[in-house]
Scaffold this active site. Structure first.
Site, mmCIF file in Angstrom:
data_model
loop_
_atom_site.group_PDB
_atom_site.id
_atom_site.type_symbol
_atom_site.label_atom_id
_atom_site.label_comp_id
_atom_site.label_asym_id
_atom_site.label_seq_id
_atom_site.Cartn_x
_atom_site.Cartn_y
_atom_site.Cartn_z
ATOM 1 N N GLU A 416 1.039 -1.303 0.061
ATOM 2 C CA GLU A 416 0.094 -0.119 0.109
ATOM 3 C C GLU A 416 0.717 1.219 -0.132
ATOM 4 O OE1 GLU A 416 -3.260 -0.285 2.986
ATOM 5 O OE2 GLU A 416 -3.960 -2.166 1.938
ATOM 6 N N GLU A 496 -3.746 -8.990 -0.236
ATOM 7 C CA GLU A 496 -4.007 -8.902 1.417
ATOM 8 C C GLU A 496 -5.847 -8.993 1.235
ATOM 9 O OE1 GLU A 496 -2.243 -5.904 3.583
ATOM 10 O OE2 GLU A 496 -3.881 -5.571 4.617
#
Ligand code: GAL
Length: 804
Positions: A416, A496
């Site tokens: 991220e 994820e």
């Protein structure tokens, strides 16, 4: 094979550290360090008197010994244990006979900003808290005398992490003694470019250090099978001192493949001989496997399509903190394996070396991740400050250390990453992605490179770099179906997923109404439970996540998604989403912080293993007349039938993509029984009963025989029961432990994310009926007994044998 090369003794406090007869001596250097919190001028000096400092063994994490306090920002949301600065010192003898050897110290990870001195000489600094590093000591040692190593660890600037990091020398330390001619650190690289059922080509590239010595040597390379039988040998004359790796190729016939079900390991042994004398012997583990990712068909291992069913894991080991312990890590992997997990993402940093060794041996597919941020920060003092100077070196070292592990099948260069950007003009994310990919590819071309992206739109700069082999989606399971529209021709992995929220043993009705907590990622939690709990019905999750069942359904029904990594396998310290203080650890785990499974463990087990499962939830202690949802996860059966006090509540079978069945009942105390059947025949029965008054304790050790090696652990579960042996679902009694024998209570826990009790104590309150005591072996064989007692309850004891 025996090689009598040299025998000399390093001693530390009279203990002979080196009683081996191997040219390569890699000795555990964890014992007998001195430690103090704080930082004073002169603490690096050889003659500094550290007698008053505490003596301890590494790995060590001082944060876990601290007190929970709202003031300690391990992350924005919590963590709640102190950082600070600490020093470690160790004195050790180096024998005069070691003169002429190459001597180094290896650290597998120090959190963070470590600086190291040997005999007052400064060796260097490593800011990254997750990276392994070596310092050569040869020149600075006192041969035939006492030496002092001093390590400063600076984790004072906070916050520097979004999760609990721990502080200190929290991974293994080794002292390395070699001949001046030796295989370099991480100096072998073994690949298998051609794998077939008939044979495999094994390529070995070996980097040998010989200083300026340009002599010739003999390099003998041997492949051994798992029983240490020699399968292939290559002997060649080589020229040392060229700076170039030496290449060798061997063939193995009818290779046995490494797989998640059968993780078979060979060993490649490199021997360097000069004038017939063995100067080094270096073993590299080898797992023979072929794998590929396909944009439509997903993942294939050894020619067989399979899905990577993984979990994300942070590095802490619950109540033990960040201090690495082999058995604690192995236990986590055993629990994960038992529910069908075959993949681990080391979020969001390089793991302990020993964790990868476990994954090699136990059969897990690893996504080995490097960074949680690049140039742009996520928290004020995080690694972005060290990025410019260190990222190349850190990434190279990670790849060099980890590239021989068969378990590692993907590199992730970021999670991220803020540079993913969007429509803005800043395209630095493309440039950095290309440069990181180039760094990795210069050292390993055999594994795809990915990143975990929360921006899954076509404007993601990391993807637009064109450099990634595999596109990692974090969350957004509803967008998997449009993946090929967004990124034509690309390959997808769900790096994820889920981020569902659960407290073990806590249930909010109705089970089919979702609590999205908080309602939006950038809003604070407005509702929530007064006791800071989240419902374990799988009906509570974050707005960026989903229930476990939702993502699992999407995953199992989409062949293009090669793998998924649930956030997270185990609860971890820090990030207590959706709450803040007094909550201090995560709710995301399929297991709680103590390692006790939450109900969804059984959902995964029913979907991911072929063992028959029959689980019912919730517990059976409610108010008379209350409407209760009973859920069953079952597998290897056509239906489940539920009986309340002997009366059938109906048969149910999973419909469509459902992964559970549900009955809505009016509660009456007594017995709830589920029966699963296949073709009319009973597969399993499961009974839970309304518990009466708390009457006694029960202790269950996960292993009742452990090694007397000063490290091994037995995890003892405490259950609070009524007189008939039923678990009291909300029991919170204070439990006191007494331990007799050559062992210690390393930590206690109960899995509550809001308890502020110390993990290092000989007592713990139960939480929803359970508590945990972690018993650590001493170094003498003995019989150990643990007794648990609590006011008004019958005590319990368990025996643990310590074997040499
Ligand atoms: C993700 C992030 C993880 C963790 C998780 C919690 O966005 O990558 O590190 O913060 O959210 O849901």
């Amino acid at each position: 094979m025996t090689y009598l090369v040299l025998l000399f003794a390093f001693s530390s406090g009279g203990i002979n550290l080196f009683a081996q007869q191997h040219p390569r001596q890699e000795v555990d250097f964890n014992k007998g360090w001195k430690f103090a919190l704080g930082d004073q001028p002169g603490w690096s000096a050889t003659d500094f008197n550290d007698k008053s400092w505490r003596t301890l063994n590494l790995p060590h994490d001082w944060s876990i010994e601290g007190k929970f306090d709202q003031k300690h920002p391990a992350t924005v949301g919590g963590g709640a244990l102190p950082g600070g600065t600490g020093w470690y010192r160790k004195q050790f003898q180096v024998p005069a006979t070691a003169k002429g050897k190459y001597i180094a110290i290896d650290f597998d990870g120090v959190y963070r900003n470590s600086e190291v001195w040997i005999n007052g000489h400064y060796l260097g600094k490593r800011p990254n808290g997750y990276i392994a590093f070596r310092y050569e000591l040869t020149k600075y040692l006192r041969y035939g005398g006492l030496n002092t190593i001093a390590v400063k660890v600076d984790n004072a600037q906070q916050p520097n992490s979004r999760w609990y990091s721990g502080s200190g020398i929290y991974r293994d330390v080794k002292l390395i003694t070699l001949n001046p001619i030796h295989v370099a650190q991480w100096g072998s690289y073994v690949t298998t470019p051609e794998v077939s059922n008939q044979s495999v080509k094994v390529d070995v590239a070996l980097q040998v250090n010989s200083g300026t010595n340009k002599q010739t040597a003999v390099l003998k390379t041997i492949v051994l099978d798992a029983d240490k039988k020699v399968l292939a040998t290559n002997t060649q004359q080589v020229q040392l001192g060229t700076g170039q790796p030496i290449n060798t190729t061997l063939l193995i016939k009818n290779p046995i493949r490494w797989s998640v079900d059968h993780p078979y390991l060979y060993t490649v042994q490199s021997q360097i001989l000069v004038n017939g004398k063995l100067l080094d012997r270096y073993d590299t583990p080898l797992g023979i496997r072929s794998f590929s990712f396909n944009s439509h068909k997903g993942f294939t291992l050894n020619g067989k399509a399979m899905k990577i069913r993984g979990v994300c894991m942070h590095h802490d080991l619950g109540a033990l903190g960040a201090a690495f312990n082999l058995r604690a890590a192995e236990r986590q992997l055993e629990i994960l394996k038992s529910m069908g997990v075959n993949g681990i993402r080391t979020s969001h940093n390089p793991p302990a070396k020993a964790l990868l060794e476990l994954c090699d041996k136990m059969g897990f597919i690893v996504m080995d991740e490097a960074f949680d941020m690049w140039e742009k920060k996520k928290s004020e003092f995080d690694y972005h400050l060290d990025w410019a100077k260190w990222h190349k070196k850190d990434l190279e070292d990670q790849i060099l250390r980890d590239r021989n592990h068969p378990s590692v099948m993907m590199w992730s260069v970021g999670n991220e990453i803020p540079e993913q950007g969007g429509t803005g003009a800043d395209t630095s994310g493309r440039v950095i992605t290309r440069s990181l990919v180039a760094i990795v590819k210069s050292l390993d071309k055999t594994r795809p490179i990915t990143t975990g992206n929360n921006n899954v739109e076509a404007n993601n700069n990391l993807v637009l770099s064109g450099a990634l082999d595999l596109i990692g989606y974090n969350y957004n399971h509803d967008k998997w179906k449009d993946f090929h529209k967004t990124y034509p021709g690309q390959k997808l992995i769900a790096s994820e997923t889920t981020s569902a929220l659960q407290t073990r043993g806590s249930y909010d009705m109705k089970s089919d109404s979702a609590r999205i907590w908080p309602v939006r990622w950038d809003l604070p939690l407005l509702t929530g439970n007064a006791d800071f709990s989240c419902s374990a019905y799988d009906n509570c999750y974050t707005p960026w996540g989903s229930s476990h069942e939702q993502t699992l359904q999407a995953f199992e029904n989409n062949p293009a998604v090669s793998g998924m990594f649930v956030w997270t396998g185990f609860d971890y310290l820090g990030e207590p989403t959706p709450y803040t203080w007094p909550a201090r650890s995560s709710y995301f785990g399929i297991m709680d912080l103590a390692g006790f499974p939450k109900d969804v463990y059984h959902l995964y087990k029913s979907a991911w293993t072929d063992k028959p499962v029959l689980h019912i939830l919730p517990h059976w202690n409610w108010k008379a007349g209350q409407e209760i949802d009973v859920i069953s996860y079952y597998s290897q059966a056509d239906e489940a039938e539920l009986y309340l006090n002997g009366v059938s509540q109906g048969k149910k079978s999973k419909q469509g993509q459902d992964m559970k069945v549900m009955w809505r009942l009016t509660y009456a105390p007594g017995e709830l029984k589920a029966v699963s059947r296949k073709a009319g025949k009973i597969v399993l029965e499961k009974i839970i009963r309304t518990a009466g008054a708390p009457a006694k304790l029960e202790l269950i050790a996960d292993r009742s025989t452990i090694k007397a090696d000063g490290k091994d652990l037995s995890f003892v579960t405490v259950r609070v029961l009524d007189k008939d042996g039923n678990l009291i679902p909300n029991a919170d009694q204070l439990i006191s432990f007494k331990l007799e024998g050559e062992a210690e209570i390393a930590a206690v826990d109960n899995g509550s994310p809001i308890s502020h009790e110390s993990f290092q104590a000989n007592q713990r309150k139960a939480f929803n009926g359970l508590a945990l005591a972690i018993i650590k072996a001493g170094e003498k064989a003995s019989d150990v007994t643990l007794t648990a007692s609590s006011v008004g309850l019958q005590s319990a004891t368990v025996a643990i044998q310590l074997k040499p």
